[in-house]
Design a protein around this motif. Structure first.
Motif, PDB file in Angstrom:
ATOM      1  N   GLY A  91      -1.516  21.060  -4.230  1.00  0.00           N
ATOM      2  CA  GLY A  91      -1.361  22.286  -3.457  1.00  0.00           C
ATOM      3  C   GLY A  91      -0.165  22.235  -2.542  1.00  0.00           C
ATOM      4  N   THR A 105      -3.165  25.220  -5.915  1.00  0.00           N
ATOM      5  CA  THR A 105      -3.574  26.042  -4.775  1.00  0.00           C
ATOM      6  C   THR A 105      -2.447  26.240  -3.776  1.00  0.00           C
ATOM      7  OG1 THR A 105      -5.842  25.262  -5.028  1.00  0.00           O
ATOM      8  CG2 THR A 105      -5.267  26.167  -2.887  1.00  0.00           C
ATOM      9  N   LEU A 107      -4.837  29.573  -7.111  1.00  0.00           N
ATOM     10  CA  LEU A 107      -5.705  30.014  -6.016  1.00  0.00           C
ATOM     11  C   LEU A 107      -4.858  30.150  -4.762  1.00  0.00           C
ATOM     12  CD1 LEU A 107      -8.547  30.380  -4.591  1.00  0.00           C
ATOM     13  CD2 LEU A 107      -8.509  27.904  -4.237  1.00  0.00           C
ATOM     14  N   ALA A 152     -11.670  23.861  -6.014  1.00  0.00           N
ATOM     15  CA  ALA A 152     -10.412  24.111  -6.725  1.00  0.00           C
ATOM     16  C   ALA A 152      -9.942  22.842  -7.435  1.00  0.00           C
ATOM     17  CB  ALA A 152      -9.348  24.599  -5.740  1.00  0.00           C
TER      18      ALA A 152
END
Ligand code: UDP
Length: 397
Positions: A322, A299, A280, A292
């Motif tokens: 992320g 991410t 993402l 997410a």
């Protein structure tokens, strides 16, 4: 038996607060059926006087044009005393609207937006009818002082860090429960293998898939970002969610993309799209980030609203789920490295799973039901407005 009537008060400044309120309402219905009547009410649009009623439509502009100024204002007001002062100064303007809110025929009020917390609690002093009141924080990490009136019966915090922030702003620890940030019920269902999820959406099942989002309003240079990723020559299929940003949706649909690309307007399919994607790319919106994590989706955070979303970035990075990459070349380099390295993607997915609260909506619903059922309605003598009371004393003297 009469159902417990629970009003979830939200406002559409961004998509997040509404998404949290909807998720909790769905969970209440799902778990308690006819024993609960949950209503999601847009407190600004339904009750506030103009121009407060239309703050939501100016929100993307406040954030975009305000830039660092928006962050500075957010920080300056993030203090128990100053937040109270701000709400006091707007009280004469929102007073009659808030009285209407608290006089609704309901058994409990859940504030899913920071703007309603102080006014609703004050309005119940004025009516003398003190309903059970629950504060459902709908930011992932940052708990702004505007959320934190210690008179609340219960504050539901999305993370352990937000719990500590609420305590710092004066909420008694025993009133706080950490539930995770409520997200749609589909996120509590197990993830499908990604190829199967892709096939169900009519996508190429075996192709690496990148999802691009910019919150409910398609913010955060999403157009530029989509072009950067789409034309980077990477071997992928691209899914871009423009949300309510119709102009962007049309612009992106006009483009002749070199890679398989799907452009969506506001879609209800985010749980499926996140299940289908390997990566993402999104601004650090609280709900998007929580979703997410639940979909175990590594991410790349391409930006954040200053202050308000900054801590979501730290949260994702510390969780190992992320990274922050704001510049186009950083984004492409990260994406390229991840798509070529299945081990990194698998590790980040596992880290996301460990930090996720996929059942947050159910846990919040249970807490709300319990507080509503166990907190008695208190009828007391209405408190007068301090100014009116002083005037009366003056006239009587
Ligand atoms: N969202 C959605 N459909 C769309 C675009 C966004 O359902 O087409 C949802 C997204 O899944 C998330 C919410 O809108 O639940 C966005 O909330 P977030 O807190 O991430 O950002 P905000 O819009 O509040 O800035």
């Amino acid at each position: 038996m009469q159902p417990l009537r629970i009003m979830l008060l939200m406002a559409k400044t961004g998509g997040g607060h509404g998404a949290v309120a909807d998720a909790v309402a769905q969970a209440l219905e799902h778990v308690y059926g006819e024993a609960v009547e949950a209503s999601v009410v847009d407190g600004l649009r339904s009750f506030a006087p103009f121009p407060f009623s239309h703050i939501d439509s100016t929100y993307p502009w406040q954030v975009k044009l305000g830039g660092d100024g928006y962050g500075a204002a957010w920080r300056a007001l993030n203090d128990a005393g100053r937040a109270r002062l701000l709400m006091k100064s707007t009280w004469p303007l929102v007073r009659s609207a808030t009285l209407k809110i608290v006089e609704q025929p309901v058994d409990a009020i859940v504030s899913v937006h920071p703007l309603f917390v102080f006014p609703c609690l004050w309005a119940m002093h004025r009516t003398g009818r003190r309903l059970p009141f629950i504060t459902m924080v709908s930011d992932l990490v940052a708990v702004h002082a505007l959320w934190c009136n210690p008179e609340t019966d219960c504050l539901l915090a999305p993370t352990d860090i937000s719990r500590l922030q609420a305590i710092d702003h004066g909420i008694p620890a025993e009133k706080i429960q950490v539930t995770g940030l409520p997200i749609r019920l589909q996120f509590a269902e197990p993830n499908q293998p990604r190829p199967a999820a892709r096939a169900q959406l009519g996508l190429l099942p075996q192709q690496r898939t990148v999802l691009l989002m910019g919150g409910g309003d398609g913010m955060g240079n999403l157009g530029e970002l989509a072009r950067t990723v789409g034309f980077a020559g990477l071997d992928l299929q691209l899914l871009v969610v423009a949300g309510r940003n119709k102009k962007l949706e049309h612009q992106l649909k006009e483009i002749d993309w070199p890679a398989p690309t799907h452009i969506y307007g506001f879609t209800q399919d985010i749980p499926a799209l996140m299940n289908a994607a390997d990566v993402l790319i999104s601004k650090a919106g609280p709900t998007t980030v929580a979703e997410a994590l639940a979909r175990e989706l590594p991410t790349i955070l391409s930006g954040f609203i200053p202050s308000q979303e900054e801590e979501n970035v730290t949260y994702m990075v510390n969780a190992g789920a992320g990274v922050l990459a704001e510049q186009p070349d950083q984004i492409i380099a990260t994406l390229k490295a991840w798509l070529e390295d299945a081990d990194t993607l698998a590790q980040m997915s596992a880290a996301a799973r460990a930090a996720a609260y996929p059942r947050a909506a159910f846990d919040a619903a249970e807490a709300i039901y319990r507080v509503t059922r166990d907190t008695p309605l208190i009828i007391q003598k209405p408190r007068r407005e301090p100014l009116l009371a002083a005037l009366e004393r003056f006239l009587a003297a």
